[in-house]
Design a protein around this motif. Structure first.
Motif, PDB file in Angstrom:
ATOM      1  N   PRO A  36       0.793  -1.230   0.000  1.00 38.30           N
ATOM      2  CA  PRO A  36       0.000   0.000   0.000  1.00 38.30           C
ATOM      3  C   PRO A  36       0.823   1.276   0.000  1.00 38.30           C
ATOM      4  O   PRO A  36       0.285   2.351  -0.305  1.00 38.30           O
ATOM      5  CB  PRO A  36      -0.821  -0.122   1.292  1.00 38.30           C
ATOM      6  CG  PRO A  36      -0.006  -1.014   2.169  1.00 38.30           C
ATOM      7  CD  PRO A  36       0.628  -1.999   1.243  1.00 38.30           C
ATOM      8  N   TYR A  37       2.120   1.188   0.336  1.00 40.47           N
ATOM      9  CA  TYR A  37       2.948   2.396   0.350  1.00 40.47           C
ATOM     10  C   TYR A  37       3.871   2.472  -0.861  1.00 40.47           C
ATOM     11  O   TYR A  37       4.812   3.253  -0.889  1.00 40.47           O
ATOM     12  CB  TYR A  37       3.761   2.462   1.638  1.00 40.47           C
ATOM     13  CG  TYR A  37       4.130   3.869   2.048  1.00 40.47           C
ATOM     14  CD1 TYR A  37       3.151   4.818   2.313  1.00 40.47           C
ATOM     15  CD2 TYR A  37       5.457   4.255   2.156  1.00 40.47           C
ATOM     16  CE1 TYR A  37       3.482   6.117   2.671  1.00 40.47           C
ATOM     17  CE2 TYR A  37       5.804   5.556   2.536  1.00 40.47           C
ATOM     18  CZ  TYR A  37       4.812   6.473   2.775  1.00 40.47           C
ATOM     19  OH  TYR A  37       5.151   7.755   3.128  1.00 40.47           O
ATOM     20  N   GLU A  43      -1.742   4.217  -9.300  1.00 42.12           N
ATOM     21  CA  GLU A  43      -1.730   3.869 -10.718  1.00 42.12           C
ATOM     22  C   GLU A  43      -1.920   2.377 -10.921  1.00 42.12           C
ATOM     23  O   GLU A  43      -2.626   1.939 -11.846  1.00 42.12           O
ATOM     24  CB  GLU A  43      -0.418   4.325 -11.362  1.00 42.12           C
ATOM     25  CG  GLU A  43      -0.271   5.826 -11.519  1.00 42.12           C
ATOM     26  CD  GLU A  43       0.143   6.537 -10.232  1.00 42.12           C
ATOM     27  OE1 GLU A  43       0.339   5.853  -9.201  1.00 42.12           O
ATOM     28  OE2 GLU A  43       0.269   7.769 -10.259  1.00 42.12           O
ATOM     29  N   TYR A  44      -1.303   1.561 -10.051  1.00 42.34           N
ATOM     30  CA  TYR A  44      -1.470   0.106 -10.146  1.00 42.34           C
ATOM     31  C   TYR A  44      -2.928  -0.295  -9.913  1.00 42.34           C
ATOM     32  O   TYR A  44      -3.478  -1.134 -10.622  1.00 42.34           O
ATOM     33  CB  TYR A  44      -0.576  -0.597  -9.117  1.00 42.34           C
ATOM     34  CG  TYR A  44       0.883  -0.689  -9.502  1.00 42.34           C
ATOM     35  CD1 TYR A  44       1.301  -0.555 -10.827  1.00 42.34           C
ATOM     36  CD2 TYR A  44       1.856  -0.919  -8.536  1.00 42.34           C
ATOM     37  CE1 TYR A  44       2.642  -0.658 -11.180  1.00 42.34           C
ATOM     38  CE2 TYR A  44       3.194  -1.016  -8.867  1.00 42.34           C
ATOM     39  CZ  TYR A  44       3.581  -0.886 -10.193  1.00 42.34           C
ATOM     40  OH  TYR A  44       4.911  -0.987 -10.533  1.00 42.34           O
ATOM     41  N   GLN A  49      -8.337  -2.044 -11.710  1.00 44.34           N
ATOM     42  CA  GLN A  49      -9.773  -1.822 -11.827  1.00 44.34           C
ATOM     43  C   GLN A  49     -10.218  -1.770 -13.289  1.00 44.34           C
ATOM     44  O   GLN A  49     -11.366  -2.082 -13.610  1.00 44.34           O
ATOM     45  CB  GLN A  49     -10.173  -0.541 -11.097  1.00 44.34           C
ATOM     46  CG  GLN A  49     -10.027  -0.644  -9.582  1.00 44.34           C
ATOM     47  CD  GLN A  49     -10.463   0.619  -8.856  1.00 44.34           C
ATOM     48  OE1 GLN A  49     -10.650   1.662  -9.470  1.00 44.34           O
ATOM     49  NE2 GLN A  49     -10.615   0.528  -7.547  1.00 44.34           N
ATOM     50  N   LYS A  50      -9.310  -1.389 -14.192  1.00 43.98           N
ATOM     51  CA  LYS A  50      -9.631  -1.327 -15.618  1.00 43.98           C
ATOM     52  C   LYS A  50      -9.289  -2.624 -16.349  1.00 43.98           C
ATOM     53  O   LYS A  50      -9.456  -2.723 -17.568  1.00 43.98           O
ATOM     54  CB  LYS A  50      -8.874  -0.168 -16.264  1.00 43.98           C
ATOM     55  CG  LYS A  50      -9.333   1.200 -15.786  1.00 43.98           C
ATOM     56  CD  LYS A  50      -8.479   2.303 -16.384  1.00 43.98           C
ATOM     57  CE  LYS A  50      -8.955   3.672 -15.908  1.00 43.98           C
ATOM     58  NZ  LYS A  50      -8.067   4.756 -16.405  1.00 43.98           N
ATOM     59  N   GLY A  51      -8.802  -3.621 -15.589  1.00 42.48           N
ATOM     60  CA  GLY A  51      -8.467  -4.899 -16.193  1.00 42.48           C
ATOM     61  C   GLY A  51      -7.191  -4.890 -17.003  1.00 42.48           C
ATOM     62  O   GLY A  51      -6.977  -5.738 -17.876  1.00 42.48           O
ATOM     63  N   LEU A  52      -6.289  -3.936 -16.728  1.00 41.72           N
ATOM     64  CA  LEU A  52      -5.035  -3.809 -17.468  1.00 41.72           C
ATOM     65  C   LEU A  52      -3.883  -4.433 -16.682  1.00 41.72           C
ATOM     66  O   LEU A  52      -3.921  -4.516 -15.443  1.00 41.72           O
ATOM     67  CB  LEU A  52      -4.727  -2.328 -17.723  1.00 41.72           C
ATOM     68  CG  LEU A  52      -5.793  -1.550 -18.509  1.00 41.72           C
ATOM     69  CD1 LEU A  52      -5.431  -0.070 -18.539  1.00 41.72           C
ATOM     70  CD2 LEU A  52      -5.917  -2.093 -19.919  1.00 41.72           C
ATOM     71  N   ASN A  76     -12.918   3.172  -3.603  1.00 42.25           N
ATOM     72  CA  ASN A  76     -13.126   4.357  -4.436  1.00 42.25           C
ATOM     73  C   ASN A  76     -11.747   4.954  -4.714  1.00 42.25           C
ATOM     74  O   ASN A  76     -11.061   5.402  -3.794  1.00 42.25           O
ATOM     75  CB  ASN A  76     -14.027   5.361  -3.706  1.00 42.25           C
ATOM     76  CG  ASN A  76     -14.294   6.610  -4.530  1.00 42.25           C
ATOM     77  OD1 ASN A  76     -13.377   7.351  -4.867  1.00 42.25           O
ATOM     78  ND2 ASN A  76     -15.551   6.849  -4.834  1.00 42.25           N
ATOM     79  N   LEU A  77     -11.356   4.966  -5.992  1.00 45.96           N
ATOM     80  CA  LEU A  77      -9.990   5.356  -6.333  1.00 45.96           C
ATOM     81  C   LEU A  77      -9.696   6.809  -5.970  1.00 45.96           C
ATOM     82  O   LEU A  77      -8.585   7.137  -5.531  1.00 45.96           O
ATOM     83  CB  LEU A  77      -9.731   5.126  -7.822  1.00 45.96           C
ATOM     84  CG  LEU A  77      -8.262   5.197  -8.248  1.00 45.96           C
ATOM     85  CD1 LEU A  77      -7.439   4.130  -7.544  1.00 45.96           C
ATOM     86  CD2 LEU A  77      -8.133   5.044  -9.761  1.00 45.96           C
ATOM     87  N   ASP A  78     -10.683   7.685  -6.119  1.00 46.20           N
ATOM     88  CA  ASP A  78     -10.474   9.093  -5.758  1.00 46.20           C
ATOM     89  C   ASP A  78     -10.245   9.230  -4.256  1.00 46.20           C
ATOM     90  O   ASP A  78      -9.382  10.005  -3.809  1.00 46.20           O
ATOM     91  CB  ASP A  78     -11.677   9.936  -6.185  1.00 46.20           C
ATOM     92  CG  ASP A  78     -11.785  10.060  -7.700  1.00 46.20           C
ATOM     93  OD1 ASP A  78     -10.751   9.938  -8.375  1.00 46.20           O
ATOM     94  OD2 ASP A  78     -12.906  10.281  -8.210  1.00 46.20           O
ATOM     95  N   GLU A  79     -11.018   8.492  -3.466  1.00 50.14           N
ATOM     96  CA  GLU A  79     -10.840   8.532  -2.006  1.00 50.14           C
ATOM     97  C   GLU A  79      -9.473   7.973  -1.626  1.00 50.14           C
ATOM     98  O   GLU A  79      -8.782   8.521  -0.758  1.00 50.14           O
ATOM     99  CB  GLU A  79     -11.942   7.727  -1.320  1.00 50.14           C
ATOM    100  CG  GLU A  79     -13.327   8.347  -1.384  1.00 50.14           C
ATOM    101  CD  GLU A  79     -14.356   7.510  -0.658  1.00 50.14           C
ATOM    102  OE1 GLU A  79     -13.995   6.405  -0.177  1.00 50.14           O
ATOM    103  OE2 GLU A  79     -15.523   7.938  -0.577  1.00 50.14           O
ATOM    104  N   MET A  80      -9.087   6.877  -2.282  1.00 54.91           N
ATOM    105  CA  MET A  80      -7.793   6.278  -1.984  1.00 54.91           C
ATOM    106  C   MET A  80      -6.655   7.223  -2.331  1.00 54.91           C
ATOM    107  O   MET A  80      -5.706   7.384  -1.559  1.00 54.91           O
ATOM    108  CB  MET A  80      -7.637   4.964  -2.749  1.00 54.91           C
ATOM    109  CG  MET A  80      -6.299   4.275  -2.503  1.00 54.91           C
ATOM    110  SD  MET A  80      -6.083   2.801  -3.494  1.00 54.91           S
ATOM    111  CE  MET A  80      -4.355   2.433  -3.138  1.00 54.91           C
TER     112      MET A  80
END
Length: 297
Positions: A36-37, A43-44, A49-52, A76-80
């Motif tokens: 997490p750090y 970005e990962y 989340q986009k399946g990439l 929620n990616l924005d919150e993260m």
């Protein structure tokens, strides 16, 4: 023990932390967040989340079931991203004591904990970059259980050298000035916090050995559980891990089973005279520093 509510698993790079991460995620009661750090974690997770494709699994030689970042999918990616606060994350490896504030890290850890609690899971952070933060975690998250994975510096160097070759880098024990996997930066961070640390050698292996042995000898005394990679395949070590996890779950058998099935024992390697001399130098230096900073480290 009954008051424990979260887990930190940390160790230097190439200590088997991803193996332990893979094992812990077999326990359905745990929500294990991988690295997490990491500076590129947002970005990962976005790629996940986009399946990439994202993490360089093949380069690192990892064999992990599923995606590294599956546990982040529901966030929620924005919150993260706001909680991670990349702008204030100025160093890859923070060196923190109990008096350090580091509000951005506190808010981020609390955010991940709360996300796991909302799912009814126990939060587990598997974070290589937080292995100089046990004092800080104990102060700010007193209900946290701290696990440290250790490994011999010469074995870590051998593993890093293989990675360097894949990157087209000729990493040698006597290499000077190459900050591969942040070894020089971490050494400088320690030196900045502890003024009695003197740079006795310029070589890569000296600084790697110093950093790793600081973790193995000094930070290990602050952990609740120390797991040497060399003993990870040992039944008694697996029992110790299972015993600790039973505080958090009644279903810990899959964890020890996974370790037993996937642990790879590394054959002992002969050491050069130079490596041996550096290890003796670091041993003497750390013994002096432990006495000089008695009660502080």
């Amino acid at each position: 023990m009954n008051k424990l509510e979260s887990i930190l698993v940390t160790g230097f790079f190439r200590t088997g932390s991803t193996l332990l991460f893979s094992a812990l995620r077999q326990c359905v009661d745990l929500r294990v967040y991988y690295e997490p750090y990491h500076p590129d974690i947002v970005e990962y997770v976005d790629s996940c989340q986009k399946g990439l494709p994202n993490a360089d699994r093949e380069r690192l030689g990892h064999t992990v079931d599923g995606d590294y970042f599956e546990e982040y999918r529901k966030l929620n990616l924005d919150e993260m991203a706001a909680a991670f606060n990349k702008e204030d994350r100025t160093v890859h490896h923070p060196v923190l004591n109990s008096l350090s504030t580091k509000l951005d890290l506190f808010n981020y850890v609390r955010y991940l904990h709360e996300c796991a609690y909302k799912e009814g899971k126990v939060p587990v952070l598997q974070a290589n970059r937080l292995n100089f933060c046990f004092d800080w975690f104990s102060k700010h998250f007193p209900s946290n259980y701290n696990v440290l994975i250790t490994r011999k510096p010469s074995d870590i160097f051998s593993s890093l050298r293989k990675l360097a070759l894949k990157d087209g880098i000729d990493l040698r024990v006597d290499t000077v000035g190459l900050d591969y996997w942040n070894v020089l930066s971490i050494f400088d961070s320690l030196k900045a916090r502890y003024s009695k640390i003197i740079e006795l050698e310029k070589s890569y292996y000296y600084k790697l050995c110093f950093v790793v042995e600081w973790i193995n000898r000094i930070e290990s005394s602050k952990a609740n559980l120390v797991v040497p990679y060399e003993l990870l395949g040992n039944g008694n070590t697996q029992k110790a891990i299972s015993h600790a996890l039973k505080v958090f779950s009644n279903n810990v058998l899959p964890v020890s089973k996974y370790i037993e099935e996937h642990y790879v024992e590394v054959a002992p390697k002969s050491k050069s005279e130079y490596i041996t001399s550096i290890e003796r130098l670091v041993d003497k230096q750390l013994s002096f520093l432990k006495n000089a900073y008695e009660g502080e480290i």
